[in-house]
Design an enzyme around this catalytic site. Structure first.
Site, short mmCIF file in Angstrom:
data_model
loop_
_atom_site.label_atom_id
_atom_site.label_comp_id
_atom_site.label_asym_id
_atom_site.label_seq_id
_atom_site.Cartn_x
_atom_site.Cartn_y
_atom_site.Cartn_z
NE ARG A 168 -17.23 4.74 13.90
CZ ARG A 168 -16.71 5.71 14.38
NH1 ARG A 168 -17.37 6.71 14.93
NH2 ARG A 168 -15.75 6.13 14.32
CG ASP A 203 -16.27 24.86 28.64
OD1 ASP A 203 -17.02 24.53 29.60
OD2 ASP A 203 -15.42 25.55 28.91
CE1 TYR A 239 -19.48 18.42 42.98
CE2 TYR A 239 -19.01 17.19 45.08
CZ TYR A 239 -19.19 17.26 43.82
OH TYR A 239 -19.46 16.03 43.31
CE LYS A 276 -22.48 16.97 41.42
NZ LYS A 276 -22.70 16.23 40.16
N1 LIG Z 1 -15.55 11.02 41.84
C1 LIG Z 1 -16.33 11.16 43.01
O1 LIG Z 1 -15.78 10.85 44.08
C2 LIG Z 1 -17.63 11.58 42.77
C3 LIG Z 1 -18.63 11.34 43.99
C4 LIG Z 1 -19.88 11.86 43.94
C5 LIG Z 1 -20.58 12.29 42.68
N2 LIG Z 1 -19.50 12.70 41.69
C6 LIG Z 1 -19.94 13.48 40.30
O2 LIG Z 1 -20.00 12.40 39.11
C7 LIG Z 1 -19.87 13.13 38.04
C8 LIG Z 1 -18.62 12.58 37.20
O3 LIG Z 1 -17.37 12.96 38.04
P1 LIG Z 1 -16.22 12.04 37.87
O4 LIG Z 1 -15.95 11.50 39.16
O5 LIG Z 1 -16.62 10.91 36.91
O6 LIG Z 1 -15.22 12.97 37.40
P2 LIG Z 1 -14.27 13.01 36.31
O7 LIG Z 1 -13.33 11.81 36.01
O8 LIG Z 1 -13.43 14.18 36.45
O9 LIG Z 1 -15.08 13.25 35.06
C9 LIG Z 1 -16.00 14.43 34.77
C10 LIG Z 1 -16.46 14.54 33.47
O10 LIG Z 1 -17.07 15.69 33.15
C11 LIG Z 1 -16.53 16.44 32.13
N3 LIG Z 1 -16.56 17.57 32.12
C12 LIG Z 1 -16.07 18.49 33.28
N4 LIG Z 1 -16.16 20.08 32.99
C13 LIG Z 1 -16.71 19.92 31.90
C14 LIG Z 1 -17.37 20.94 31.11
N5 LIG Z 1 -17.17 22.37 31.64
N6 LIG Z 1 -18.04 20.74 30.00
C15 LIG Z 1 -18.39 19.62 29.54
N7 LIG Z 1 -17.70 18.44 30.24
C16 LIG Z 1 -17.13 18.78 31.22
C17 LIG Z 1 -15.29 15.96 31.99
O11 LIG Z 1 -14.70 15.89 30.70
P3 LIG Z 1 -13.52 16.99 30.12
O12 LIG Z 1 -12.61 17.07 30.95
O13 LIG Z 1 -13.04 16.28 28.85
O14 LIG Z 1 -14.45 18.22 29.88
C18 LIG Z 1 -15.16 14.32 32.30
O15 LIG Z 1 -15.73 13.74 31.15
C19 LIG Z 1 -19.72 14.67 38.38
O16 LIG Z 1 -21.14 15.10 38.47
C20 LIG Z 1 -19.40 14.48 39.78
O17 LIG Z 1 -20.03 15.72 40.65
C21 LIG Z 1 -18.30 12.35 41.72
#
Ligand SMILES: NC(=O)c1ccc[n+]([C@@H]2O[C@H](COP(=O)([O-])OP(=O)(O)OC[C@H]3O[C@@H](n4cnc5c(N)ncnc54)[C@H](OP(=O)(O)O)[C@@H]3O)[C@@H](O)[C@H]2O)c1
Length: 270
Positions: A58, A71, A161, A165
């Protein structure tokens, strides 16, 4: 994000909802949207982290921000997001919140798997439909759903998982066609491994991996141009190489990759 930021704001602004905005890819996408001048409704569980980001963006980019700790695995979580978004003129939904589990499916904790299903699929379903209806009514906007490299075949040791996806990928592909005539761009972003909080929560080891900022940039650049983006050279290389194999061989290749990423789990158990 390049070129005319005002055209981008016009098409996808003034407000964007970003779930998973407290970390990793969602946080990087939110940062780039803030730079482009979109107002942000930031959603994740950690209120303090969201508050900090909301204040920072902001002040830095002169945008409006709202931080909502929810959550999404719990009943009523999505409704809280919808109610916070009620009075906002939303032009973009980025459904990035998600997590993975690894290990043998037969040993998995069913409660944890149901939580993952709720965050990765149920919340995505409800938000896409509810926000999608609003976008369709105004005749413009975008929806980004976070898929993955694992969406394109079964993945031993991350079986459920990968199934979540595959759900997201197929949903995005169908919605892309359905929503295009209504003026709404839908995109599946399907990264390979990315350095973020993901690996620690999934109890997996990550070798070579992309940076969230690069994944975010490629994802936002693809919105309105593609159905699916494989963001970054590593995603393109991995998905491209796997795509050359028949599906059965892809599953076996993924089994080897996941075995390497999770071998510390069994090593510890012995
Ligand atoms: N990292 C990889 O290798 C990868 C590859 C392909 C796809 N993805 C996908 O990309 C997306 C983001 O993942 P990322 O890699 O950025 O992981 P990350 O760094 O762990 O971020 C995950 C985010 O989701 C939030 N989250 C998790 N559980 C939640 C819940 N129950 N309610 C609300 N928010 C929740 C977390 O916030 P809080 O902990 O604050 O809740 C965090 O902001 C996911 O859908 C994942 O499946 C990741």
């Amino acid at each position: 994000m390049q070129s005319t930021e005002s055209a981008w704001r016009e098409r996808y602004g003034p407000w964007a909802i970003v779930t998973g905005a407290s970390d990793g890819i969602g946080r990087a996408i939110a940062d780039q949207l803030a730079q482009a001048g979109l107002n942000l409704l930031l959603v994740a569980r950690r209120q303090a982290v969201l508050d900090q980001l909301a204040t920072d963006w902001r002040n830095r980019y002169s945008i409006k921000t709202m931080a909502l700790a929810v959550d999404l695995s719990q009943p009523g979580g999505v409704e809280q997001v919808l109610s916070a978004a009620q009075a906002l003129d939303v032009g973009l939904l980025v459904a990035c919140a998600g997590f993975g589990t690894t290990g043998r499916f037969m040993d998995a904790d069913p409660t944890q798997e149901l939580n993952m299903l709720a965050v990765n699929c149920q919340a995505v379903l409800l938000l896409s439909q509810q926000i999608g209806q609003r976008l369709a009514k105004r005749g413009r906007g975008g929806i980004i759903l976070m898929s993955s490299l694992v969406a394109f075949q079964g993945v031993p040791l991350a079986a459920h998982y990968a199934a979540t996806k595959a759900y997201v990928q197929v949903l995005a592909e169908g919605l892309h066609e359905e929503m295009a005539p209504l003026g709404v761009d839908v995109l599946a972003s399907s990264p390979g491994p990315v350095h973020s909080g993901f690996a620690a929560r999934a109890n997996q080891r990550m070798g070579m991996a992309a940076q969230p900022e690069d994944v975010a940039r490629a994802t936002l650049a693809a919105l309105g141009h593609k159905t699916t983006v494989r963001p970054g050279w590593l995603s393109r290389f991995l998905i491209g190489s796997l795509a050359l194999l028949p599906r059965g061989a892809r599953i076996k290749a993924m089994a080897r990759i996941m075995h390497n990423m999770t071998s510390h789990q069994t090593a510890k158990a012995v």
